[in-house]
Motif scaffolding. Structure first.
Motif, PDB file in Angstrom:
ATOM      1  N   SER A 117       0.741  -1.184  -0.149  1.00  0.00           N
ATOM      2  CA  SER A 117      -0.039  -0.005   0.120  1.00  0.00           C
ATOM      3  C   SER A 117       0.908   1.315   0.048  1.00  0.00           C
ATOM      4  O   SER A 117       1.627   1.559  -1.147  1.00  0.00           O
ATOM      5  CB  SER A 117      -0.970  -0.170   1.037  1.00  0.00           C
ATOM      6  OG  SER A 117      -1.882   0.951   1.172  1.00  0.00           O
ATOM      7  N   LYS A 127      -2.277  -8.976   1.176  1.00  0.00           N
ATOM      8  CA  LYS A 127      -3.689  -8.736   1.646  1.00  0.00           C
ATOM      9  C   LYS A 127      -4.376  -9.972   1.277  1.00  0.00           C
ATOM     10  O   LYS A 127      -4.337 -10.385  -0.191  1.00  0.00           O
ATOM     11  CB  LYS A 127      -4.275  -7.556   0.903  1.00  0.00           C
ATOM     12  CG  LYS A 127      -3.941  -6.184   1.468  1.00  0.00           C
ATOM     13  CD  LYS A 127      -4.490  -5.016   1.037  1.00  0.00           C
ATOM     14  CE  LYS A 127      -4.068  -3.672   1.532  1.00  0.00           C
ATOM     15  NZ  LYS A 127      -4.434  -2.496   0.975  1.00  0.00           N
ATOM     16  N   ASP A 260      -2.709   6.362  -3.509  1.00  0.00           N
ATOM     17  CA  ASP A 260      -1.558   5.804  -2.641  1.00  0.00           C
ATOM     18  C   ASP A 260      -1.097   4.632  -3.510  1.00  0.00           C
ATOM     19  O   ASP A 260      -1.364   4.287  -4.709  1.00  0.00           O
ATOM     20  CB  ASP A 260      -2.030   5.231  -1.361  1.00  0.00           C
ATOM     21  CG  ASP A 260      -2.948   4.104  -1.556  1.00  0.00           C
ATOM     22  OD1 ASP A 260      -3.684   4.172  -2.136  1.00  0.00           O
ATOM     23  OD2 ASP A 260      -2.775   3.144  -0.538  1.00  0.00           O
ATOM     24  N   ASP A 262      -1.440   1.475  -3.673  1.00  0.00           N
ATOM     25  CA  ASP A 262      -2.360   0.398  -4.423  1.00  0.00           C
ATOM     26  C   ASP A 262      -3.400   0.998  -4.889  1.00  0.00           C
ATOM     27  O   ASP A 262      -4.741   0.273  -4.960  1.00  0.00           O
ATOM     28  CB  ASP A 262      -2.369  -0.642  -3.646  1.00  0.00           C
ATOM     29  CG  ASP A 262      -3.296  -0.661  -2.216  1.00  0.00           C
ATOM     30  OD1 ASP A 262      -3.197   0.417  -1.807  1.00  0.00           O
ATOM     31  OD2 ASP A 262      -3.704  -1.645  -1.730  1.00  0.00           O
ATOM     32  N   ASP A 264      -5.984   2.584  -3.742  1.00  0.00           N
ATOM     33  CA  ASP A 264      -7.498   2.281  -2.775  1.00  0.00           C
ATOM     34  C   ASP A 264      -7.981   3.562  -2.159  1.00  0.00           C
ATOM     35  O   ASP A 264      -8.868   3.830  -1.395  1.00  0.00           O
ATOM     36  CB  ASP A 264      -7.550   1.060  -1.744  1.00  0.00           C
ATOM     37  CG  ASP A 264      -6.462   1.160  -0.812  1.00  0.00           C
ATOM     38  OD1 ASP A 264      -5.706   1.936  -0.792  1.00  0.00           O
ATOM     39  OD2 ASP A 264      -6.531   0.265   0.012  1.00  0.00           O
ATOM     40  N   ARG A 265      -6.786   4.650  -1.771  1.00  0.00           N
ATOM     41  CA  ARG A 265      -6.952   5.845  -1.088  1.00  0.00           C
ATOM     42  C   ARG A 265      -6.708   6.909  -2.103  1.00  0.00           C
ATOM     43  O   ARG A 265      -5.998   6.868  -3.219  1.00  0.00           O
ATOM     44  CB  ARG A 265      -6.067   6.114   0.078  1.00  0.00           C
ATOM     45  CG  ARG A 265      -6.580   5.228   1.182  1.00  0.00           C
ATOM     46  CD  ARG A 265      -5.473   4.978   2.018  1.00  0.00           C
ATOM     47  NE  ARG A 265      -4.576   6.181   2.300  1.00  0.00           N
ATOM     48  CZ  ARG A 265      -3.509   6.149   2.918  1.00  0.00           C
ATOM     49  NH1 ARG A 265      -2.881   5.068   3.473  1.00  0.00           N
ATOM     50  NH2 ARG A 265      -2.828   7.388   3.145  1.00  0.00           N
ATOM     51  N   ARG A 357     -12.448   0.517   0.343  1.00  0.00           N
ATOM     52  CA  ARG A 357     -11.931   1.768  -0.197  1.00  0.00           C
ATOM     53  C   ARG A 357     -11.543   1.461  -1.462  1.00  0.00           C
ATOM     54  O   ARG A 357     -11.064   0.643  -2.151  1.00  0.00           O
ATOM     55  CB  ARG A 357     -10.501   2.041   0.649  1.00  0.00           C
ATOM     56  CG  ARG A 357     -10.466   2.012   2.170  1.00  0.00           C
ATOM     57  CD  ARG A 357      -9.346   2.552   2.487  1.00  0.00           C
ATOM     58  NE  ARG A 357      -8.434   1.653   2.678  1.00  0.00           N
ATOM     59  CZ  ARG A 357      -7.203   1.938   3.356  1.00  0.00           C
ATOM     60  NH1 ARG A 357      -7.077   2.819   4.213  1.00  0.00           N
ATOM     61  NH2 ARG A 357      -6.056   1.144   3.101  1.00  0.00           N
TER      62      ARG A 357
HETATM   63 MG    MG Z   1      -3.767   1.409   0.133  1.00  0.00          MG
END
Ligand code: MG
Length: 477
Positions: A117, A127, A260, A262, A264-265, A357
């Motif tokens: 991440s 993950k 970010d 990966d 997701d944010r 996310r």
């Molecule tokens: Mg992330």
């Protein structure tokens, strides 16, 4: 393989569960460690074996981020999974939310994503995702940790070893999935100019294409994938988004977005170049969502701004506060049947799409709001109640964390306190301070909030000094 054979040091904790370097395997967001030091191929192959044993010959996706060590560790995971009899579909390099979406779309039993991440480039992580697309619950992580430490990793017979196949093209269905939740025609009409900063990470594989498909003019920066992250750290924070911020007004863009490691944010920058914390843009999504869906529940960790509560009160929603951690938010949303969740770090969970996310979905929601209201991002954000947030951390040996918390709790007796995660003290002037011990590092984290910057800074200074004194006293004892 024996435990000694694994590359990482395996120690035994008091409850009898083997841990790595004295820690359990899974942290707040999967398994993390230094690539080729803690996360060696041998260690990760055993993790793959333990995960494969847990999924009992299931069908699993495997994907990975753009880190230098990721393709190598993904191969190790695949070897471990197939050795237990699982069938693996390798989706290749991908943002985490795209593989989470693909798990449900392809009716898989789960997935493993190799990513650290937002951590620095030398780290990597694992993950593990369940069939509903959400990372496994703590209870299931413990099952995997037990399989790992008890050496109960299944070895399939030679003729039952799982196949490793390729599954290209998961981004197409993912982008189509996102488009179902926004007014594409309205966005197309506005011809918005968006600058995407994917920070040399996997966010660049999806977002620029999605945004062009919905009629935006897209400028990309740092889109070449490079595991050394030469442009900025993979954690998008106001202090490292200077490049994106400075380009905004020069090219006359409407919106800037940074992802970010990966994707997701997502953190947003307005047309003037100002970078906004995640809970303000989450607040904007919350307001629009509650206008259309009054009475719904909004799930967010105690580290989020009171802004989320103010908006919920004004627009008829109910806030459900949780401990800090995206997996906890996702599982809470499922439990309380909430459609929207969010975090101050730029994580937004939009359950009608998927309850995890998702940086690209969040970007689409922000564009949807800008298009619908025909307003600028800075104008929209200026309408929200304003709070000032100050964050800091404080070094504290792990063994002192508990006694300090006990002592602090005594000192603040009679005040308005929330102990969902650490201690959050609220004051009548709508200011607050959250003090929480990190679960992974020997530090305390502080989040001070006030209606003025002075009040937030004052709270931070006051409580840091208080903790300093407590540490000194306890050390002297
Ligand atoms: Mg992330």
């Amino acid at each position: 393989m024996s435990q000694k054979g694994a590359g990482a040091k395996i120690a035994s904790s008091r409850d009898g569960r083997d841990t790595r370097n004295g820690r359990r395997l899974f942290g707040t967001n999967g398994i993390r460690g230094l690539a080729n030091v803690e996360l060696t191929t041998e260690f990760v192959m055993r993790i793959g074996g333990a995960v494969g044993t847990f999924f009992r010959e299931g069908r699993l996706l495997v994907g990975y981020d753009g880190r230098t060590s990721s393709p190598m560790l993904a191969q190790a995971v695949i070897a471990g999974l197939t050795s237990t009899g699982c069938t693996v579909y390798n989706v290749g390099m991908t943002p985490t939310p795209a593989i989470q979406y693909a798990v449900r779309h392809h009716k898989m039993d789960g997935a493993v994503m190799v990513t650290a991440s937002h951590n620095p480039p030398k780290y990597n992580g694992i993950k593990v995702i369940a069939e509903n697309g959400i990372e496994l619950s703590r209870q299931h992580e413990i099952e995997i940790e037990d399989i790992f430490s008890d050496d109960r990793i299944r070895k399939a017979d030679w003729n039952a070893i799982g196949e490793a196949r390729q599954l290209p093209g998961i981004f197409d269905v993912y982008r189509e999935g996102i488009k179902k939740h926004i007014d594409v025609k309205a966005i197309q009409k506005r011809r918005l100019h968006v600058i995407v900063d994917s920070g040399n990470a996997v966010g660049g594989l999806v977002a620029p294409y999605l945004l062009r498909e919905i009629g935006c003019k897209v400028t990309t920066i740092n889109t070449n994938i490079d595991g050394a992250f030469p442009s900025r750290t993979p954690e998008p924070r106001p202090e490292n988004l200077g490049e994106l911020s400075s380009i905004m007004s020069v090219v006359g863009a409407d919106l800037g977005v940074a992802y970010d490691g990966d994707a997701d944010r997502s953190i947003f920058v307005d047309e003037s170049g100002e970078v906004h914390w995640g809970d303000r843009t989450f607040g904007l999504i919350e307001r629009s969502f509650l206008q259309n869906n009054p009475g719904e529940k909004i799930v967010t960790p105690v580290s989020s701004s009171y802004l989320i509560k103010d908006i919920a009160e004004e627009y008829g929603g109910e806030v459900v506060w949780t401990k800090v951690g995206s997996i906890i938010v996702a599982h809470t949303m499922k439990k309380v049947k909430a459609k929207l969740g969010g975090e101050e770090n730029g994580g937004v969970f939009y359950a009608p799409h998927q309850p995890v996310r998702d940086g690209a979905m969040t970007t689409a929601l922000i564009l949807d709001i800008i298009a619908e209201t025909e307003r600028k991002l800075s104008e929209l954000l200026s309408e929200l109640p304003s709070y000032y947030l100050e964050k800091d951390k404080f070094n504290c040996p792990n063994e002192l964390k508990e006694p300090i918390m006990e002592e602090l709790n005594q000192q603040i007796e009679g005040m308005i306190v929330d102990t969902t995660d650490g201690v959050k003290i609220s004051f009548p002037d709508k200011s607050s301070i959250l003090i929480r011990p990190s679960g992974t590092e020997p530090i305390y984290r502080f989040y001070a909030e006030g209606k003025t910057r002075r009040r937030a800074t004052h709270l931070l200074t006051e409580y840091k000094a208080k903790l300093h004194r407590l540490v000194d006293e306890l050390r002297d004892d």
